[in-house]
Structure formats: C-alpha cells, structure tokens
Design a protein around this motif. Structure first.
Motif, mmCIF file in Angstrom:
data_model
loop_
_atom_site.group_PDB
_atom_site.id
_atom_site.type_symbol
_atom_site.label_atom_id
_atom_site.label_comp_id
_atom_site.label_asym_id
_atom_site.label_seq_id
_atom_site.Cartn_x
_atom_site.Cartn_y
_atom_site.Cartn_z
ATOM 1 N N GLY A 31 0.823 -1.189 0.000
ATOM 2 C CA GLY A 31 0.000 0.000 0.000
ATOM 3 C C GLY A 31 0.863 1.246 0.000
ATOM 4 O O GLY A 31 2.084 1.190 -0.222
ATOM 5 N N PRO A 32 0.267 2.381 0.242
ATOM 6 C CA PRO A 32 1.024 3.635 0.221
ATOM 7 C C PRO A 32 2.111 3.672 1.298
ATOM 8 O O PRO A 32 1.956 3.106 2.384
ATOM 9 C CB PRO A 32 -0.047 4.699 0.477
ATOM 10 N N GLY A 52 -11.741 9.399 3.605
ATOM 11 C CA GLY A 52 -11.500 8.462 4.694
ATOM 12 C C GLY A 52 -10.084 8.556 5.208
ATOM 13 O O GLY A 52 -9.343 9.498 4.922
ATOM 14 N N GLU A 53 -9.694 7.527 5.958
ATOM 15 C CA GLU A 53 -8.373 7.517 6.575
ATOM 16 C C GLU A 53 -7.288 7.295 5.522
ATOM 17 O O GLU A 53 -7.440 6.451 4.636
ATOM 18 C CB GLU A 53 -8.293 6.408 7.632
ATOM 19 N N ALA A 54 -6.202 8.045 5.653
ATOM 20 C CA ALA A 54 -5.064 7.895 4.746
ATOM 21 C C ALA A 54 -4.186 6.766 5.259
ATOM 22 O O ALA A 54 -3.166 6.989 5.918
ATOM 23 C CB ALA A 54 -4.289 9.212 4.656
ATOM 24 N N ASP A 55 -4.602 5.520 4.971
ATOM 25 C CA ASP A 55 -3.854 4.365 5.452
ATOM 26 C C ASP A 55 -2.536 4.244 4.701
ATOM 27 O O ASP A 55 -2.399 4.668 3.550
ATOM 28 C CB ASP A 55 -4.675 3.094 5.266
ATOM 29 N N HIS A 73 -0.347 2.006 9.573
ATOM 30 C CA HIS A 73 -1.731 2.413 9.820
ATOM 31 C C HIS A 73 -2.614 1.829 8.711
ATOM 32 O O HIS A 73 -2.704 2.379 7.619
ATOM 33 C CB HIS A 73 -1.866 3.937 9.844
ATOM 34 N N GLY A 74 -3.216 0.684 8.986
ATOM 35 C CA GLY A 74 -4.236 0.152 8.100
ATOM 36 C C GLY A 74 -3.763 -0.776 7.011
ATOM 37 O O GLY A 74 -4.575 -1.187 6.174
#
Length: 737
Positions: A373-374, A410-413, A431-432
């Motif tokens: 992910g990011p 939403g949340e910047a996971d 985070h996420g």
C-alpha cells in the motif's frame, strides 16, 4: 521462383516450418523485453535530471533566502513550544533599532552550520545587511555583509551578560542594543562582560524548574508549621525557666507600695488590692497573647510566601496559538498530498536526487505488491520544542489525520516513515495495511533504525542507503490476514502545562509541614536543655537562700530571725513574679494563689523591700514564718498543687504527703494525728525518736526557742486547719487591717 513459391504454398506445412515460426516469435518477445528494460534504466536518471524545478526539493539556503525575500524575519514552524511564529513582529520591532538592514533567521539549534549558512543565504538573497541566526536558546551566529556592525562584540556581550534561560527574544534584544551603541562602545562592553565572567560573576538564572519549586514548597511548609509551633512551645518554656532562675538579689516592688496597691507585678497605685477577677482577666489576655502571635505569624507566612516565591513559568517562551502548533503538520501533510516523500527544506539536504528517484520507484512497487500500500516518508527534524514534543509516533499520527482530512476520502492508510535529518533516526508506523505493526515498531534492524559507525560519521547519516534497506525490509515483511495499526499515541503536555510551575502549596509542601513540626519539637528540646544548664550554673553561683523548691533536708529546725526575714522577702518576690508572669494557670488556681499572696502582703503591710532591708520595720518571727508559708502556698497553687496542708513538724519542709499518729513533744506520751511531709512520714515509721528534734522552733524572748505553733498572738495557730485558714487569720490580725 514463382513456381517454387506456388509449389510450396500448395504443400501442407511441415514440422520444421512450425518450429521456425516459434523461434521467430520468441526472438521478438525477448527483443521487446530488452527494449523495455533499457527504456526503464534510461528513464530513471532522465526523470531525475529533467524533472521540473517545482518538483525538486530546494536547498536549505535557497529556501531560507526565499523566505527572507518575503519577510526579513523568518521563524521556523518547528519550535512552537519555545519560539512560536507569532513572535515574528516582536523580532521585527527589535531589528529596526540596529540602524542597518537586518535579516533574522530562527532555526533549530542543530540545523545549519552557522556562518556558512548565513553566507549561502546572503548569496542567494543578493542583499547586503546584518544577518542573525538564532536558535531556541538565543543568538547563535551573526554576520555583516556590506554594512558595519560590531557583530562579534554584540554576540560576546549577549553570551556573558544574559543567563542561558533568558530566551531568544531577550537575547536578540540585548544583541540589538549593543549593535546600536557603535563599534567602540560595543567592544568595551564586551571586554567588561568577559572580565566579569572570568571573575566568577555569572548572571543568575531568570527562571526556576520543578525541582526548585519543590524546594520552595518544602521551605514554605517548614516555616508554616515550624515558626508558629516554636512560638507556642518556647514562650511558656522560657517563661517557666525565667521564674525558676535563682537570683542573688530578689526582685522587689518600689518602696512604699503596699498589698493594697498591687499591680500586675505586685502593687497598684489605687490603694486597694487587686481583685482575683481582674487579675484573672489580665491572665486570660496574657494567655491569649502567645496563641494570637503564633496565629498571626502563620497567616503572615501563608500570605507572604506566594509574594516571595512568585515565579509561575519555567522559561521565557510565550504561549503558542493553535496556528503555531499546527503549522508544520499542515505543511508536511500538504507536501505528502503531492508527493509521498517530503524532505524538509529548512534542514540540511539528506537525500540527493538519485536517491529520491530510487525511493520513489521502491514505493511504487511496494504499493502494487500483494498486501502492500502507500508509503509516506517524511524527512524532518524532531525536537522537544516542536508541536509533538519530539514524539515521532505522535507526529506521524497527526500527519495522517491531517492528510485524511485533506483527501476527504476516509483515513489515509499506509506506512509512515519518519526520518530525522539531524540525528539520523528512522521510525516506522503502520496504519491500516496488512503488516505486523509491532514488528515494524520493534524488530526493524538496528542499522535501519539507528545506523552504525559509518552513518554516524556521515553528514547525511546515510539516510538514502538506509531508507532503501527499509523498503527491502517492507517488501520481505510477512502479510497479515487483516489490516493492523500501531495504535493511538499518548498526547504530550500542552505548552501551557509544560511551561507552568506546580502550585506553591503542593508537591513537597505537605512533607514540609511535618518536618516543620518535628523541627519545632527538636528546637524546644534544645532550648529546654540549654536553659536547664544555665539554671544549674546560676544556682551554683547564687547565695544559698531557700525558695519554694528548696530541699527539705536544708530547711533548718532552728532558723534565726535573719534567715526567716531573708527567706520571707525572697518568697514574696518570687510569688509576685509568678503571679505577674503566669498565663497557663486555671481560674481556680489563680484565685487561690491571689488569696494566699494577699494574706502574706497584709502581714508585711505590702513592704517587701523592708523585709530585706536592715533598717526596715521589725516583724516577729512567727509573722515571718506565716509569710513564708503563704507565699509558697501561692506559688504551689500556680503550679497546680492545691494541697491545703503543710508539714506539721516543720512547715518549712513543704506540703504534706499524709497523716500519722505521732508523738512530737519531747516530754510526755501524748500522741496526735499530724500532717507530715514525705521525709517526716518516713521517719515516723523508721525513726520516730527523730521527730522531736526536727520540730520547728522560733526565736522567743530572752533568746529562748519556742515551738512555732505555741507562739502567743500569732496567726500560726490556725495552720493546723490548713493554709487557707491561715490566710483568713492573717487578714484578721494583720497590721494593715
């Protein structure tokens, strides 16, 4: 040829022909892959070299020059707890007093290299003037370009005249004052300041810390209980000791004052004796004086202590506003919204363009990987003075929250990588994403998190190499079934709470109260011991005149008239002093003491001094003995001894301890029940034959000795009924009446 082709086209394909076509297709695929790989390798440096200037991170000097071009005072947003950006107008007002163009930079203490940075900023700015670099403590470097200013003298004066906790604004103000004085005066002032410092005259600190406040609270607690308790305990102790000190010359009231004219010290000028009720009223006032003084002292300490210990702040930093505390987070989040890598432009460069390009590629590949992910990388300093108080996890959470609000989706996971360009530390927070968050927090290799000897020696801390190793570590990290998170970090203290001192009446104030009480008791014991020693020394140097507490063995059975006269004068003076200085006796005891003392004064017509004077009026021995008994009875009443009986064998022995049938006369067998002192009571059992020898006799006519209770016309005949009856008899037969 045409015939051949036709013939070939008309035949069915053979196996050899099929394999050739397959080889041709494989060759074309390999050539395509080779061309794509070459294009990728060529495109990476091309992207780094041909990227637009807006996407490249500017150098530190260029960024700072741009900020000074907009405003001659630039305060970093990384020190809001010490130097909030809202202080810029204050620095600008001070800069105007230098008389030359002045440019002010306030940066973290570890960022930049001082004069080299100022020189680079001057070159980029292209303007002459006085350039001053400050950090969270004060003026760090200064340089003059194209103008004349005593920068070194001003900086030296600032260092030696101000304490280290004066704060950057006060430090810059002192620097400006010295610059405005001119070169000659500035150098003289710098030399004087340097000389005072060498002699040990260091400037005192302007602020205190929590430990100092605890000491102040402790001292306040000790004073608040120790001083009032000392007054309450020592005043009665000293008063009692003073009454018990022997005197070579007894205290006497002035000549001519009688028992009817007694004041609080013995005599009043009204011609009438003071009543017990009036004396008791004065005694109550005296008894309330000491507690009132102690209470007033405690109130004065409680009110004065906050005025003396009036510090409320730990440092010179003003209270930052909301914009000061959120400026850096907003700046970083805005940058991450455009690029997953944010390099702080106010800090020295830690990543070159090639390293940035490679890191971008690694982040893109990780984002496309399974479970990836990011990845957001921030290369910014982390200091105790910043908005998160140096907490990297809290900073990452704040950036994520701000980035989520900016995106609105939403949340910047993602994985948030926090790299510090000043100390080189790297922290990772998930985070996420489907990664083990605890593994990223605690199991990242030490070379990546803290570096090694090579990274410590390098100016850039090898951040490029270590971040590349981190991406490899992320690629190889096992994936979890569900997304995880590092959790919510604890919030640091607010700037107001961080810069505030504890209340004075808190922390160590309560232990101080206990220590103060113990100290008062110890002081009482010490003073009592000293007074006891002094009293003992004085008793050894004083003439042997018997007082109320005189030894019973020293009381003579055949006293002379001179002895009785001296003892009567001494006892009356002692009783007068005790009545004048008492404040701890009860109402009944005080009234009884006054009754007995009045009767004694009636017997001598109030003339105490005449008893000890050789030319004074003559008083018979029986009357002198009655005066002694009544005066001692008055003092015994003040001490709480209300015993109405004294020793019938010899009243000079003191109060009785019991009654016994004894035979006292030398002739005859008649026995009587008499009150006896402890010494005579013991003798009545063990040596009854000694009692007649101990019986008190007084000088009679023609040198004869007469038993004291057989003196004709004497009030002593009433003594067998008690001291109070003797007092009544004395008033009836006194010369005054």
């Amino acid at each position: 040829m045409l015939t051949t082709l036709r013939a070939t086209a008309g035949r069915p394909p053979t196996d050899h022909t099929a394999s050739g076509v397959l080889r041709l297709l494989l060759s074309l695929c390999g050539l395509t892959a080779l061309l794509l790989t070459a294009a990728t390798l060529v495109a990476a440096p091309a992207r780094a070299a041909d990227a637009p200037a807006a996407s490249r991170p500017p150098t530190q000097a260029a960024h700072l020059a741009d900020r000074l071009r907009e405003n001659p005072v630039h305060i970093t947003d990384q020190l809001p707890r010490t130097v909030p950006r809202s202080m810029a107008p204050d620095f600008a007002r001070l800069a105007e007093r230098t008389g030359v163009p002045t440019y002010v930079l306030v940066l973290p203490g570890q960022g930049g290299s001082g004069e080299d940075l100022l020189g680079a900023v001057h070159d980029r700015l292209g303007r002459d003037g006085l350039f001053v670099l400050l950090d969270e403590s004060g003026v760090r470097k200064a340089a003059a370009y194209g103008v004349r200013a005593p920068v070194e003298a001003a900086r030296t004066t600032t260092v030696f005249e101000l304490p280290y906790d004066a704060g950057p604004l006060r430090s810059f103000g002192r620097f400006v004052d010295v610059v405005a004085q001119g070169t000659e005066k500035a150098e003289a002032r710098a030399d004087a300041a340097r000389e005072r410092f060498r002699e040990g005259n260091e400037p005192e600190e302007m602020y205190i810390g929590p430990a100092d406040r605890k000491n102040q609270s402790f001292v306040t607690g000790i004073a608040l209980t120790g001083v009032p308790l000392t007054i309450l305990l020592l005043a009665p102790c000293v008063r009692r000791a003073r009454r018990r000190f022997p005197r070579a010359t007894p205290l006497r009231p002035a000549k001519g004052r009688t028992a009817k004219s007694r004041t609080a010290k013995g005599v009043a000028a009204t011609g009438r004796p003071t009543t017990p009720r009036a004396a008791a009223s004065r005694s109550v006032l005296r008894r309330l004086l000491t507690p009132g003084l102690a209470l007033a002292t405690a109130a004065a300490i409680a009110v004065t202590a906050p005025l003396v210990f009036d510090q409320t702040k730990r440092g010179a930093a003003p209270l930052p506003g909301h914009e000061d505390m959120t400026a850096r987070v907003e700046r970083v989040a805005e940058g991450l919204a455009q690029d997953p890598i944010y390099v702080d432009p106010e800090s020295p460069r830690a990543l070159d363009e090639a390293q940035l390009s490679r890191l971008h590629d690694r982040i893109e590949r990780f984002g496309r990987s399974e479970g990836g992910g990011p990845v957001y990388v921030t290369v910014v300093p982390h200091l105790p003075e910043d908005e998160s108080a140096g907490d990297e996890e809290l900073f990452a959470a704040a950036v994520r929250s701000r980035l989520s609000k900016a995106g609105g989706v939403g949340e910047a996971d993602g994985v948030y990588v926090v790299a510090d360009p000043l100390d080189g530390y790297i922290d990772v927070f998930n985070h996420g994403l489907r990664l083990d968050s605890l593994r990223l927090l605690f199991d990242v290799p030490e070379f990546i998190s803290y570096g090694d000897d090579r990274s410590h020696e390098a100016d850039d801390h090898l951040l490029g190499e270590r971040l590349d190793a981190l991406m490899t570590y992320l690629d190889e990290s096992p994936r979890t079934d569900e997304p995880t998170s590092s959790g919510e970090p604890a919030r640091p203290l607010s700037p107001e709470a961080e810069n505030s001192l504890p209340p004075l009446y808190a922390t160590d104030f309560w232990p101080g109260l206990f220590v103060g009480a113990v100290a008062a008791l110890l002081l009482l014991g010490l003073v009592a011991g000293v007074l006891g020693i002094v009293a003992a020394v004085l008793r050894r140097r004083t003439p042997p005149v018997l007082r109320t507490q005189a030894s019973k063995l020293a009381a003579p059975s055949k006293p002379s008239e001179a002895y009785l006269r001296r003892t009567a004068g001494t006892e009356l003076s002692a009783a007068a002093d005790a009545l004048a200085g008492t404040d701890d006796a009860g109402w009944q005891a005080l009234a009884l003491a006054w009754e007995r003392f009045d009767a004694a004064m009636f017997l001598v017509d109030g003339d105490i001094e005449g008893l000890s004077s050789p030319g004074g009026p003559r008083t018979d021995p029986a009357t002198l003995l009655a005066v002694i008994i009544l005066a001692r009875g008055a003092r015994n009443a003040l001490d709480g001894d209300t015993n109405d009986r004294c020793c019938a064998v010899n009243p000079l022995h003191g109060p009785s301890a019991g009654r016994r049938h004894v035979r006292v006369p030398a002739q005859g067998n008649r026995r009587r029940t008499l009150s006896l002192c402890p010494l005579c009571l013991e003798a009545a059992t063990t040596a009854p034959h000694e009692l007649p020898e101990r019986r008190l006799t007084l000088p009679g006519p023609a040198g004869a000795r007469v038993p004291y209770d057989e003196m004709e016309g004497s009030p002593l005949s009433a003594l067998r009924d008690g001291i109070n009856r003797l007092a009544d008899k004395a008033r009836e037969t006194s010369p005054a009446r």
